[in-house]
Design an enzyme around this catalytic site. Structure first.
Site, PDB file in Angstrom:
ATOM      1  N   ASP A 208      -2.764   1.886   8.108  1.00 42.27           N
ATOM      2  CA  ASP A 208      -2.273   0.870   9.045  1.00 42.27           C
ATOM      3  C   ASP A 208      -2.919  -0.464   8.673  1.00 42.27           C
ATOM      4  O   ASP A 208      -3.701  -0.544   7.710  1.00 42.27           O
ATOM      5  CB  ASP A 208      -2.601   1.256  10.489  1.00 42.27           C
ATOM      6  CG  ASP A 208      -1.576   0.716  11.484  1.00 42.27           C
ATOM      7  OD1 ASP A 208      -1.137  -0.440  11.316  1.00 42.27           O
ATOM      8  OD2 ASP A 208      -1.229   1.432  12.442  1.00 42.27           O
ATOM      9  N   ASP A 235      -0.214  -2.982   4.366  1.00 41.02           N
ATOM     10  CA  ASP A 235       1.031  -3.384   5.008  1.00 41.02           C
ATOM     11  C   ASP A 235       2.155  -2.489   4.497  1.00 41.02           C
ATOM     12  O   ASP A 235       2.468  -2.497   3.302  1.00 41.02           O
ATOM     13  CB  ASP A 235       1.322  -4.854   4.667  1.00 41.02           C
ATOM     14  CG  ASP A 235       2.551  -5.392   5.378  1.00 41.02           C
ATOM     15  OD1 ASP A 235       3.364  -4.601   5.872  1.00 41.02           O
ATOM     16  OD2 ASP A 235       2.698  -6.633   5.416  1.00 41.02           O
ATOM     17  N   PHE A 236       2.778  -1.706   5.391  1.00 39.31           N
ATOM     18  CA  PHE A 236       3.803  -0.765   4.928  1.00 39.31           C
ATOM     19  C   PHE A 236       5.074  -1.449   4.433  1.00 39.31           C
ATOM     20  O   PHE A 236       5.936  -0.807   3.841  1.00 39.31           O
ATOM     21  CB  PHE A 236       4.130   0.304   5.972  1.00 39.31           C
ATOM     22  CG  PHE A 236       4.469  -0.175   7.366  1.00 39.31           C
ATOM     23  CD1 PHE A 236       5.361  -1.207   7.604  1.00 39.31           C
ATOM     24  CD2 PHE A 236       3.903   0.469   8.462  1.00 39.31           C
ATOM     25  CE1 PHE A 236       5.685  -1.607   8.889  1.00 39.31           C
ATOM     26  CE2 PHE A 236       4.217   0.065   9.766  1.00 39.31           C
ATOM     27  CZ  PHE A 236       5.117  -0.969   9.976  1.00 39.31           C
ATOM     28  N   HIS A 254      11.887   2.735  14.547  1.00 42.68           N
ATOM     29  CA  HIS A 254      12.709   2.174  15.621  1.00 42.68           C
ATOM     30  C   HIS A 254      12.320   0.738  15.967  1.00 42.68           C
ATOM     31  O   HIS A 254      13.068   0.058  16.679  1.00 42.68           O
ATOM     32  CB  HIS A 254      12.665   3.069  16.864  1.00 42.68           C
ATOM     33  CG  HIS A 254      11.427   2.961  17.693  1.00 42.68           C
ATOM     34  ND1 HIS A 254      11.372   3.344  19.006  1.00 42.68           N
ATOM     35  CD2 HIS A 254      10.165   2.515  17.398  1.00 42.68           C
ATOM     36  CE1 HIS A 254      10.164   3.140  19.494  1.00 42.68           C
ATOM     37  NE2 HIS A 254       9.420   2.638  18.535  1.00 42.68           N
TER      38      HIS A 254
END
Length: 346
Positions: A208, A235-236, A254
């Site tokens: 994360d 950072d994804f 989502h």
């Protein structure tokens, strides 16, 4: 408006009365918010107090506080034991700050930024744009990054909501064959901690942003899994750690529109090679009139509050998976509204 007799089924009251209750339902939301913000439940933990006492402790107007407490007591939140004296009820106890499952942070969050955002729902419906960003000139995540106190409230509210689901996630899927699990966007680490504790031969990676990873260190150490759980910040949208057997994302996809969701999933696909597995813990909206109101309104909340976020149907998840290089293999329901959506690389 919010009298006990109003808690009847819609079949027992007229459509006009039912609609009137719905139209004014925000009154109750805001009344709960004020009680939570003033921390009334904590002040009553040792027994009943008068509104005069409560007003002195909270620095508010005594008569107005009484009117608030009387209104909340009329729907079972607090109880007036004698004139001007109030005590906790089971509903009111949910607003205490230091109790398991406390909903105080959720009440405050919904009474502040979320309440303001929903006040601009019309903007979202007219334009398809995020109402929160229209109102605050920044998206929700950037706002919380710049405002530490609201961020703490948001994190607490999301932690409670996540904890209520994580038992079902951990028990509804067979994690036993996984050698290394990567929790992408795993926050404080509560989900991966639960899964690692239940699978003592598994290794884990919690991934994360740096502030979340820093806050996760204490929990990971307290669960006795620090030697098996690597903490990595990043950072994804740029990349995710490589080498995992399975990548799990709880309520991450989502939050984002299709373009950014596909970017996250492609980074997972790139990191896992050709033999990995993808697991999304998300709501899956059923088609037609079977859609629960909680699903529909949570999706509407995504429109109002999140930067392009939405709840999705099975077909929409299949399309995301295909665009990112996965095949959706199965959907595993849990006892909560969350399902585990499994995919494999193609």
């Amino acid at each position: 408006m919010y009298q006990q007799e109003n808690f009847q089924s819609s079949q027992q009251i007229s459509p006009q009365t039912a609609m009137q209750q719905m139209i004014t339902s925000y009154w109750l939301t805001q009344a709960i918010y004020v009680a939570a913000k003033l921390n009334i439940a904590d002040l009553l933990k040792d027994g009943a107090k008068s509104c005069e006492e409560l007003a002195i402790e909270t620095k508010v107007h005594a008569r107005s506080l009484y009117r608030l407490m009387r209104a909340l007591a009329s729907v079972g939140i607090f109880a007036e034991t004698e004139p001007d004296y109030f005590t906790l009820t089971p509903l009111a106890a949910c607003l205490a700050s230091e109790v398991p499952g406390s909903l105080r942070a959720l009440a405050i969050m919904n009474g502040e930024e979320f309440y303001q955002g929903w006040g601009h729902l019309m903007h979202s419906v007219q334009t398809g744009e995020n109402a929160f960003e229209h109102l605050y000139s920044t998206n929700l995540f950037q706002y919380y990054a710049q405002n530490p106190e609201p961020s703490k409230i948001f994190d607490s509210a999301m932690t409670i909501k996540s904890e209520n689901r994580q038992d079902q996630i951990a028990s509804s899927y067979d994690f036993s064959s996984i050698g290394k699990l990567v929790d992408v966007g795993g926050g404080c680490g509560s989900l991966i901690s639960m899964i690692l504790k239940a699978n003592p031969t598994m290794e884990g990676v919690l991934f994360d942003l740096a502030p979340a990873i820093e806050s996760a260190k204490e929990l990971i150490a307290s669960k006795g899994i620090a030697e098996r759980c690597q903490l990595i910040s990043g950072d994804f949208f740029e990349s995710v750690p490589s080498g995992g057997d399975t990548y799990i994302l709880q309520n991450i996809v989502h939050d984002w529109d299709d373009r950014r969701a596909i970017t996250i999933l492609k980074n997972c696909r790139r990191a896992m090679g050709d033999k990995g597995k993808l697991l999304l813990a998300e709501m899956v909206i059923p088609l037609g009139n079977k859609t629960l109101s909680s699903f529909s309104f949570l999706d509407l909340n995504m429109l109002v509050m999140l930067p392009g976020g939405s709840e999705r149907t099975e077909a929409e998840y299949r399309a995301l998976f295909e665009a990112a290089g996965f095949q959706l293999t199965k959907i595993v329901p849990t006892q909560s509204t969350i399902s585990l959506i499994e995919g494999v690389p193609v």
